[in-house]
Enzyme design. Structure first.
Site, mmCIF file in Angstrom:
data_model
loop_
_atom_site.group_PDB
_atom_site.id
_atom_site.type_symbol
_atom_site.label_atom_id
_atom_site.label_comp_id
_atom_site.label_asym_id
_atom_site.label_seq_id
_atom_site.Cartn_x
_atom_site.Cartn_y
_atom_site.Cartn_z
ATOM 1 N N ASP A 116 0.840 -1.199 0.000
ATOM 2 C CA ASP A 116 0.000 0.000 0.000
ATOM 3 C C ASP A 116 0.878 1.254 0.000
ATOM 4 O O ASP A 116 1.610 1.503 0.959
ATOM 5 C CB ASP A 116 -0.898 -0.017 1.234
ATOM 6 C CG ASP A 116 -2.004 1.023 1.204
ATOM 7 O OD1 ASP A 116 -1.802 2.091 0.582
ATOM 8 O OD2 ASP A 116 -3.067 0.782 1.798
ATOM 9 N N HIS A 144 -3.031 -0.377 -2.432
ATOM 10 C CA HIS A 144 -4.229 0.346 -2.029
ATOM 11 C C HIS A 144 -5.299 0.228 -3.123
ATOM 12 O O HIS A 144 -5.013 0.348 -4.304
ATOM 13 C CB HIS A 144 -3.860 1.817 -1.827
ATOM 14 C CG HIS A 144 -4.851 2.608 -1.058
ATOM 15 N ND1 HIS A 144 -4.863 2.643 0.319
ATOM 16 C CD2 HIS A 144 -5.865 3.414 -1.464
ATOM 17 C CE1 HIS A 144 -5.830 3.433 0.714
ATOM 18 N NE2 HIS A 144 -6.458 3.901 -0.335
#
Length: 232
Positions: free
Chosen positions: A170, A201
């Site tokens: 992420d 993400h």
């Protein structure tokens, strides 16, 4: 599209929420908490999916005080920039109050002792964690919640089950933040964290460039099993 209106807790306004109803009596209610892109088609599809699974689903418009009914596409650069601007203006405390108002509305719609859970993405993942610490929600799920490492001082207030999905690549939640989440929450009796190696993400978005189908299916399956138990 089916919309409903929800009064704020102090009755100084009202905001819209997308609502999806199951066939027959709902098992429970699930509040779907938006990303920074508003209650866009992907969030509405999440609600529709929960309705098909037998739940009453609502997605409140949390940006209504800034720009009502905004719907943005994260794959369009200028719309992504617009979303970041809206996030910068967003009052998270008022957002939690609006989620709490949605919890009340969901319980009223259930018309009985039914339970209410929430599931959020990105900003919504953070808000789902805050909902777990600041409201009486029955269960909470956060996908790639941003800044949860800065909220660990509230973990003592978690009284009901929480599930967090953490993609290890992420680019908004870097490894030190992920490590802090694990250090602070792995031993909490009400919290479970799942890591997704190499995913980024937004991997569980319904459509678009960010989606990783295998990862999304794995995480969503875990969420379904979690709610089936926690909201029974």
């Amino acid at each position: 599209m089916t919309m409903t209106r929800i009064d704020t807790l102090n009755h100084d306004g009202a905001f819209s929420a997308y609502i999806a109803r199951p066939e027959g009596t709902p098992k429970a209610a699930i509040i779907v908490i938006q990303e920074i892109f508003g209650v866009n088609p992907g969030i509405r599809q999440k609600c529709d999916n929960w309705a098909r699974a037998g739940y009453l689903a609502l997605a409140p418009d949390l940006f209504w005080r800034i720009e009502p009914d905004v719907q943005l596409d994260p794959d369009v650069p200028e719309q992504f920039r617009t979303a970041l601007g809206l996030m910068g203006k967003f009052d998270q405390d008022k957002g939690i109050a609006d989620i709490e108002a949605t919890i009340h509305a969901a319980r009223a719609l259930l018309g009985g002792p039914g339970k209410v859970g929430c599931v959020g993405y990105c900003l919504g993942g953070r808000l789902a964690f805050m909902t777990a610490t600041r409201t009486d929600i029955d269960a909470s799920v956060g996908y790639y919640g941003v800044g949860i490492d800065g909220l660990l001082g509230e973990k003592h207030a978690i009284a009901r089950p929480v599930l967090l999905h953490v993609p290890t690549a992420d680019h908004f939640v870097l490894p030190p933040a992920q490590e802090a989440m694990h250090a602070g929450l792995d031993d909490h009796p009400k919290v479970v964290l799942h890591d997704y190696q190499g995913l980024d993400h937004g991997f569980a978005t319904e459509t678009g460039k960010r989606r990783d189908d295998a990862g999304a299916r794995l995480a969503d399956g875990r969420t379904e099993a979690f709610f089936a138990e926690a909201l029974a």
